[in-house]
Design an enzyme around this catalytic site. Structure first.
Site, PDB file in Angstrom:
ATOM      1  N   ASP A   1       0.299 -18.129  -9.771  1.00 57.22           N
ATOM      2  CA  ASP A   1       1.123 -17.537  -8.724  1.00 57.22           C
ATOM      3  C   ASP A   1       0.267 -17.456  -7.456  1.00 57.22           C
ATOM      4  O   ASP A   1      -0.938 -17.720  -7.467  1.00 57.22           O
ATOM      5  CB  ASP A   1       1.668 -16.162  -9.166  1.00 57.22           C
TER       6      ASP A   1
HETATM    7  C1  NOJ Z   1       5.097 -15.140  -5.432  1.00 58.01           C
HETATM    8  C2  NOJ Z   1       6.092 -14.817  -6.502  1.00 58.01           C
HETATM    9  O1  NOJ Z   1       5.535 -13.870  -7.410  1.00 58.01           O
HETATM   10  C3  NOJ Z   1       6.558 -16.022  -7.288  1.00 58.01           C
HETATM   11  O2  NOJ Z   1       7.612 -15.641  -8.128  1.00 58.01           O
HETATM   12  C4  NOJ Z   1       6.968 -17.127  -6.360  1.00 58.01           C
HETATM   13  O3  NOJ Z   1       7.384 -18.232  -7.118  1.00 58.01           O
HETATM   14  C5  NOJ Z   1       5.807 -17.490  -5.463  1.00 58.01           C
HETATM   15  N1  NOJ Z   1       5.410 -16.338  -4.676  1.00 58.01           N
HETATM   16  C6  NOJ Z   1       6.132 -18.656  -4.536  1.00 58.01           C
HETATM   17  O4  NOJ Z   1       7.067 -18.291  -3.603  1.00 58.01           O
END
Ligand code: NOJ
Length: 763
Positions: free
Chosen positions: A282
């Site tokens: 993430d």
């Molecule tokens: C952070 C989020 O936790 C995740 O779910 C998401 O896919 C990513 N950012 C990318 O936007």
């Protein structure tokens, strides 16, 4: 002899090399093709493939293209149109090895057409509708050059203080697992390599929904049995359905961040579950290993992550900076890097990109004239799915459906709220294209003068909350206040109510209140909106609450005040039309809660399938020395699986085909469901099972199956469920998945509480 062998080896190696240089393995032979490619890559090119970067409006495109052409970027996210992505793919085609880029995005509940938020989709309990939403999302995203989505989000959420409850499918392991499989298949269609498919990467692996206190990004401390039994199955279901990717969670698990967790990523995901796909971190998660306090510096963070098999690093630079040094010093091996590179290339192969890097980008001459054109939306499907997701919680005196000739006062800050209607993670949805409740009701009425609108209240009167919600949108704030004083807004709404036959109040949260990083300690409707509701109630006019929110709200007081309550969550592009369909009775509501609505925050967690306890509270008996809170009524405000219809359904003649079940046999549980009311309608017949006495404590009941059935007024039908040993298996203290002989209670109901019961014995 020895000499000869060595010579032989030399000859064969040499000829292989010559062969490799002249005839690369055919594209059809995936492993050989990828191995050959890896064999030609420099270390820098390999590390470049592990880099996944977010494309922001502020980023210099030329520089990005240069980096891509130099082989320094493997994929991007947040660039979402064909004209944007084509030059990047062109740059990749200019790179030494011409390895294609992939383009990713958070396509969570629709791409251009926004479907209801996942929690609402789950409320439909309608696998066809949910699948349709995912398929259309994939088609629209693929048509906009996207190759992969960071979805589905299948984190079990049992603490509605967590803002990301909105993004998941609720509290129940069985229901979420079913939906996980449906969504993966919907995204990937006939295969992730199809031009109208996108690859699914299930998230957030793992257990993100169990963060302590519902505080986002927090820690998870959980027994292995609970993990295996309750929280892990949805990820497993997504992987078994063929998800090509996994996004790794930001939280820690029993003291080790997921991003550095070799047990989670290697032992469980890869060895036990056989996952062979792509693991993406993430946002900034590798760097956060330092903040978690498990890595002393960037070097250690990169080492921990690559050793855990985190293939791609989302938006941090640590792999690029640290992997060469780690390799040189022997702290990591070449195989650590090559395995990650292979996973990235395999995924690109599986997305069909080696065969055709422009598979989803297409030719410039075929680009849509207007990317945002309304004609590209799937409005009819969005409307149908949305109305299936609405849950009727209360309908005293048949307040609903509304009569089209009646004079209606429509009030509340969410009545004209196009942004909120889409919910959080609304992908490429355009607020201007979403139908507000006001628009939807207006569309349904031939005499528009019968609808009187007054705002009545702002979303919140708490300036700090407002600033928080608008943090990222200084230029065009999402939550815009009506500057008039609160009492002026309320007076105007009360006047409208007095002039009307019935009041519809659209109240709840703005979408940003149920989002990433939007944990709440208080789940009430904001106080200024509650003041409005009280004032409306005081007019004595029938009061319909249309709730918009991304998580269960504590609506104890409102349950008493309102004559009817429709839970609409955030219902997407066509939300206003869909809600109007239900309000006016053009569609008979059929949604059921996929998550318990608590009476108060103090009760949380309130999930229905908790473990059996030694001193349970018995309704109607004194609570002393039982497990309950003495200062409030025990039990939820609305139970899991609950939802009304404009017609009534009865269940009768529940029967089991036998009182015993063999380990290899099957048992039929049946019930007659009858539509006893005057309208056609759908309901969800739910099957719960309780293992009465096991080697360890088992839940009081668990959902094991359900069927959504349509019945004409007066019609009845016998619904059958097949039960086999598999439905009775659980993870015991040794984490062995097995069923234990003994008594089982089978319960069938139209929600998790109101059930009829029969028993059988597993032999
Ligand atoms: C952070 C989020 O936790 C995740 O779910 C998401 O896919 C990513 N950012 C990318 O936007």
């Amino acid at each position: 002899m020895k000499k000869l062998c060595l010579l032989g080896l030399f000859v064969s190696l040499a000829s292989h090399q010559v062969l490799a240089a002249t005839t690369p393995p055919p594209l059809e032979n995936k492993d050989a093709f990828i191995s050959n490619l890896i064999g030609q890559m420099t270390l820098e090119e390999k590390i470049g493939q592990l880099r996944l970067i977010s494309i922001g409006p502020e980023m210099p495109r030329e520089l990005i293209r240069k980096e891509i052409a130099a082989g320094n970027i493997g994929g991007t996210f947040n660039s979402i149109t064909r004209p944007e992505n084509r030059p990047m793919q062109d740059a990749a085609m200019r790179s030494r090895l011409k390895i294609p880029m992939f383009f990713a995005y958070d396509v969570i509940h629709g791409h251009r057409t926004i479907f209801p938020i996942p929690l609402a989709l789950a409320s439909s309990w309608d696998m066809d509708a949910i699948g349709l939403s995912g398929r259309i999302a994939a088609k629209e995203a693929a048509a906009d050059s996207l190759d992969i989505t960071f979805a589905p989000m299948v984190d079990i959420s049992r603490d509605p203080r967590w803002g990301r409850t909105s993004e998941g499918f609720g509290e129940d392991t069985y229901l979420v697992s079913r939906i996980a499989g449906v969504m993966v298949k919907a995204f990937q269609g006939s295969g992730a390599n199809a031009a109208d498919s996108i690859m699914a990467s299930v998230k957030h692996f793992a257990l993100y929904g169990a963060v302590e206190g519902g505080r986002d990004y927090n820690v998870v401390d959980m027994s292995p049995v609970k993990m295996y039994q309750d929280y892990l199955p949805p990820y497993r279901a997504a992987i078994d359905a063929g998800a090509g990717g996994v996004m790794v969670a930001l939280n820690s698990i029993n003291g080790v961040p997921a991003t550095a967790n070799t047990w989670l990523m290697n032992d469980l995901l890869r060895k036990e579950w056989g996952f062979k796909g792509l693991a993406v971190s993430d946002h900034g998660a590798i760097f956060e290993l330092i903040k978690h306090g498990v890595a002393a510096d960037g070097r250690e963070a990169a080492k921990l992550a690559i050793k855990a098999g985190i293939h791609m690093s989302m938006n941090d630079t640590l792999y690029g900076k640290e992997l060469p040094g780690l390799l040189k010093s022997g702290d990591i091996q070449q195989s650590d890097i090559d395995n990650a590179v292979r996973a990235v290339l395999d995924a690109k192969y599986d997305m069909g990109l080696f065969k055709d890097p422009y598979l989803r980008i297409g030719k410039a001459e075929d680009d849509p004239v207007d990317t945002y054109a309304d004609s590209r939306l799937h409005r009819a499907e969005a409307r149908d799915v949305a109305r299936r997701s609405l849950v009727l919680l209360k309908n005293q005196n048949d307040t609903l459906p509304l009569k089209k000739g009646a004079k209606i006062a429509l009030v509340g800050p969410l009545a004209k709220a196009p942004i909120d209607m889409m919910g959080s993670w609304a992908a490429a949805g355009k607020p201007a294209q979403s139908v507000t409740l006001f628009d939807g009701m207006n569309n349904a009425l031939s005499d528009k003068s019968t609808l009187i609108y007054a705002r009545g209240a702002n979303i919140t009167s708490d300036k700090k909350v407002l600033d928080y919600l608008n943090f990222l949108n200084f230029d065009a704030p999402e939550v815009v206040d009506d500057p008039r004083p609160a009492n002026v807004l309320i007076d105007e709404a009360v006047k409208a109510a007095k002039d009307a036959d019935v009041v519809v109040a659209a109240v709840g949260e703005s979408r940003g209140m149920s989002h990433e990083s939007s944990s709440r300690t208080d789940l009430n409707i904001p106080e200024n909106q509650r003041e409005l509701i009280r004032a409306l109630k005081a007019t004595g006019k029938p009061l319909v609450l249309v709730l918009m929110n991304g998580r269960p709200l504590t609506i104890l007081e409102e349950k008493e005040q309102a004559d009817a309550i429709l839970e609409t969550w955030f219902s997407g592009t066509e939300g206003g039309n869909a809600i109007a369909d239900v309000l006016f009775g053009d569609y008979n509501p059929s949604g059921k809660l996929p998550i318990t609505i608590p009476r108060s925050v103090g009760q949380i967690p309130t999930y229905y399938n908790h473990l059996t306890i030694g001193r349970p509270f018995t309704p109607g008996k004194p609570g002393n020395y039982t497990s309950q809170y003495f200062d409030d009524t025990t039990g939820p405000l609305y139970p899991f699986g609950y939802g009304l219809s404009y017609t009534q359904f009865s269940l009768s003649d529940m029967a089991l085909s036998s009182t015993t079940l063999n380990k290899t046999g099957k048992l039929d549980a049946s019930v007659t469901v009858k539509n006893t009311g005057k309208r056609d309608g759908e309901t969800v017949v739910q099957l719960y099972i309780q293992d009465v006495a096991g080697s360890m404590i088992r839940p009081i009941k668990e959902l094991k199956n359900f069927q959504k059935v349509m019945l004409k007024a007066g019609e009845q039908k016998v619904v059958h469920f097949s039960i086999s040993e598999d439905d009775l298996k659980f993870y015991n203290t040794q984490l062995k998945y097995a069923a234990e002989p003994g008594k089982f209670n089978v319960q069938i109901g139209l929600d998790s509480e109101d059930v009829t019961q029969q028993s059988f014995e597993l032999l």
